[in-house]
Design a protein around this motif. Structure first.
Motif, PDB file in Angstrom:
ATOM      1  N   GLY A  64       6.437  -9.535  -8.657  1.00  0.00           N
ATOM      2  CA  GLY A  64       6.586  -8.087  -8.536  1.00  0.00           C
ATOM      3  C   GLY A  64       5.724  -7.348  -9.539  1.00  0.00           C
ATOM      4  O   GLY A  64       5.111  -6.326  -9.222  1.00  0.00           O
ATOM      5  N   GLU A  65       5.658  -7.872 -10.762  1.00  0.00           N
ATOM      6  CA  GLU A  65       4.827  -7.244 -11.789  1.00  0.00           C
ATOM      7  C   GLU A  65       3.351  -7.358 -11.430  1.00  0.00           C
ATOM      8  O   GLU A  65       2.587  -6.418 -11.620  1.00  0.00           O
ATOM      9  N   LYS A  66       2.955  -8.498 -10.879  1.00  0.00           N
ATOM     10  CA  LYS A  66       1.556  -8.670 -10.487  1.00  0.00           C
ATOM     11  C   LYS A  66       1.188  -7.708  -9.367  1.00  0.00           C
ATOM     12  O   LYS A  66       0.105  -7.126  -9.367  1.00  0.00           O
ATOM     13  N   GLU A  67       2.102  -7.530  -8.411  1.00  0.00           N
ATOM     14  CA  GLU A  67       1.844  -6.588  -7.322  1.00  0.00           C
ATOM     15  C   GLU A  67       1.731  -5.164  -7.858  1.00  0.00           C
ATOM     16  O   GLU A  67       0.881  -4.394  -7.424  1.00  0.00           O
ATOM     17  N   LEU A  68       2.581  -4.825  -8.813  1.00  0.00           N
ATOM     18  CA  LEU A  68       2.536  -3.496  -9.412  1.00  0.00           C
ATOM     19  C   LEU A  68       1.215  -3.283 -10.147  1.00  0.00           C
ATOM     20  O   LEU A  68       0.586  -2.227 -10.020  1.00  0.00           O
ATOM     21  N   ILE A  69       0.781  -4.281 -10.882  1.00  0.00           N
ATOM     22  CA  ILE A  69      -0.496  -4.186 -11.599  1.00  0.00           C
ATOM     23  C   ILE A  69      -1.646  -4.034 -10.612  1.00  0.00           C
ATOM     24  O   ILE A  69      -2.559  -3.231 -10.824  1.00  0.00           O
ATOM     25  N   ASN A  70      -1.597  -4.790  -9.520  1.00  0.00           N
ATOM     26  CA  ASN A  70      -2.648  -4.685  -8.507  1.00  0.00           C
ATOM     27  C   ASN A  70      -2.680  -3.293  -7.886  1.00  0.00           C
ATOM     28  O   ASN A  70      -3.753  -2.739  -7.643  1.00  0.00           O
ATOM     29  N   LYS A  71      -1.512  -2.706  -7.634  1.00  0.00           N
ATOM     30  CA  LYS A  71      -1.459  -1.356  -7.073  1.00  0.00           C
ATOM     31  C   LYS A  71      -2.055  -0.347  -8.048  1.00  0.00           C
ATOM     32  O   LYS A  71      -2.809   0.544  -7.665  1.00  0.00           O
ATOM     33  N   ILE A  72      -1.704  -0.486  -9.320  1.00  0.00           N
ATOM     34  CA  ILE A  72      -2.223   0.432 -10.336  1.00  0.00           C
ATOM     35  C   ILE A  72      -3.734   0.289 -10.447  1.00  0.00           C
ATOM     36  O   ILE A  72      -4.464   1.285 -10.517  1.00  0.00           O
ATOM     37  N   ASP A  73      -4.221  -0.948 -10.446  1.00  0.00           N
ATOM     38  CA  ASP A  73      -5.667  -1.180 -10.524  1.00  0.00           C
ATOM     39  C   ASP A  73      -6.384  -0.568  -9.329  1.00  0.00           C
ATOM     40  O   ASP A  73      -7.447   0.036  -9.476  1.00  0.00           O
ATOM     41  N   LYS A  74      -5.812  -0.705  -8.143  1.00  0.00           N
ATOM     42  CA  LYS A  74      -6.436  -0.144  -6.944  1.00  0.00           C
ATOM     43  C   LYS A  74      -6.482   1.376  -7.022  1.00  0.00           C
ATOM     44  O   LYS A  74      -7.463   1.996  -6.633  1.00  0.00           O
ATOM     45  N   LYS A  75      -5.402   1.987  -7.541  1.00  0.00           N
ATOM     46  CA  LYS A  75      -5.380   3.443  -7.675  1.00  0.00           C
ATOM     47  C   LYS A  75      -6.439   3.908  -8.667  1.00  0.00           C
ATOM     48  O   LYS A  75      -7.109   4.911  -8.453  1.00  0.00           O
ATOM     49  N   GLU A  76      -6.589   3.172  -9.772  1.00  0.00           N
ATOM     50  CA  GLU A  76      -7.592   3.544 -10.769  1.00  0.00           C
ATOM     51  C   GLU A  76      -9.001   3.402 -10.210  1.00  0.00           C
ATOM     52  O   GLU A  76      -9.868   4.230 -10.483  1.00  0.00           O
ATOM     53  N   VAL A  77      -9.224   2.371  -9.416  1.00  0.00           N
ATOM     54  CA  VAL A  77     -10.539   2.184  -8.800  1.00  0.00           C
ATOM     55  C   VAL A  77     -10.839   3.334  -7.856  1.00  0.00           C
ATOM     56  O   VAL A  77     -11.947   3.875  -7.838  1.00  0.00           O
ATOM     57  N   LYS A  78      -9.831   3.748  -7.078  1.00  0.00           N
ATOM     58  CA  LYS A  78     -10.027   4.868  -6.156  1.00  0.00           C
ATOM     59  C   LYS A  78     -10.301   6.160  -6.917  1.00  0.00           C
ATOM     60  O   LYS A  78     -11.154   6.952  -6.529  1.00  0.00           O
ATOM     61  N   LYS A  79      -9.580   6.387  -8.024  1.00  0.00           N
ATOM     62  CA  LYS A  79      -9.793   7.592  -8.824  1.00  0.00           C
ATOM     63  C   LYS A  79     -11.198   7.597  -9.417  1.00  0.00           C
ATOM     64  O   LYS A  79     -11.877   8.617  -9.422  1.00  0.00           O
ATOM     65  N   ASN A  80     -11.618   6.455  -9.926  1.00  0.00           N
ATOM     66  CA  ASN A  80     -12.959   6.360 -10.511  1.00  0.00           C
ATOM     67  C   ASN A  80     -14.036   6.536  -9.450  1.00  0.00           C
ATOM     68  O   ASN A  80     -15.079   7.121  -9.714  1.00  0.00           O
ATOM     69  N   ALA A  81     -13.794   6.047  -8.253  1.00  0.00           N
ATOM     70  CA  ALA A  81     -14.765   6.187  -7.169  1.00  0.00           C
ATOM     71  C   ALA A  81     -14.884   7.651  -6.760  1.00  0.00           C
ATOM     72  O   ALA A  81     -15.974   8.127  -6.437  1.00  0.00           O
ATOM     73  N   ARG A  82     -13.777   8.375  -6.773  1.00  0.00           N
ATOM     74  CA  ARG A  82     -13.792   9.792  -6.403  1.00  0.00           C
ATOM     75  C   ARG A  82     -14.524  10.623  -7.455  1.00  0.00           C
ATOM     76  O   ARG A  82     -15.199  11.595  -7.142  1.00  0.00           O
ATOM     77  N   LYS A  83     -14.369  10.251  -8.724  1.00  0.00           N
ATOM     78  CA  LYS A  83     -15.013  10.999  -9.805  1.00  0.00           C
ATOM     79  C   LYS A  83     -16.520  10.822  -9.770  1.00  0.00           C
ATOM     80  O   LYS A  83     -17.270  11.724 -10.107  1.00  0.00           O
ATOM     81  N   ASN A  84     -16.964   9.643  -9.382  1.00  0.00           N
ATOM     82  CA  ASN A  84     -18.404   9.368  -9.361  1.00  0.00           C
ATOM     83  C   ASN A  84     -18.972   9.912  -8.099  1.00  0.00           C
ATOM     84  O   ASN A  84     -19.798  10.461  -7.753  1.00  0.00           O
TER      85      ASN A  84
END
Length: 84
Positions: A64-84
């Motif tokens: 469950g913690e790994k899935e949560l970390i993966n979700k957070i990482d995916k959200k951060e990647v999407k945010k960074n992609a939108r900023k660039n």
């Protein structure tokens, strides 16, 4: 009790199972001390079952913690992609 059967149960079922097994273990130890227990090997069997259930719970927690970390990482990647 087989680990593959335990592994397929939900977290609430596992928590209920731990309560039942610990109560059974208490009674077995009590009977053993008062010399009413004829099958003393059952104590070891129940202890191992408790360990199996706790292992399954810990595994579910880690997954469950790994899935949560993966979700957070995916959200951060999407945010960074939108900023660039």
């Amino acid at each position: 009790m087989l680990y593959k059967d335990i592994k397929n149960k939900s977290t609430t079922e596992l928590n209920d199972l731990i309560v039942e097994l610990k109560a059974e273990l208490f009674l077995l130890r009590f009977k053993n001390k008062t010399s009413q227990q004829e099958q003393t090997h059952k104590i070891q069997v129940v202890r191992k079952d408790v360990a199996k259930v706790l292992t399954a719970l810990k595994e579910k927690q880690i997954l469950g913690e790994k899935e949560l970390i993966n979700k957070i990482d995916k959200k951060e990647v999407k945010k960074n992609a939108r900023k660039n």
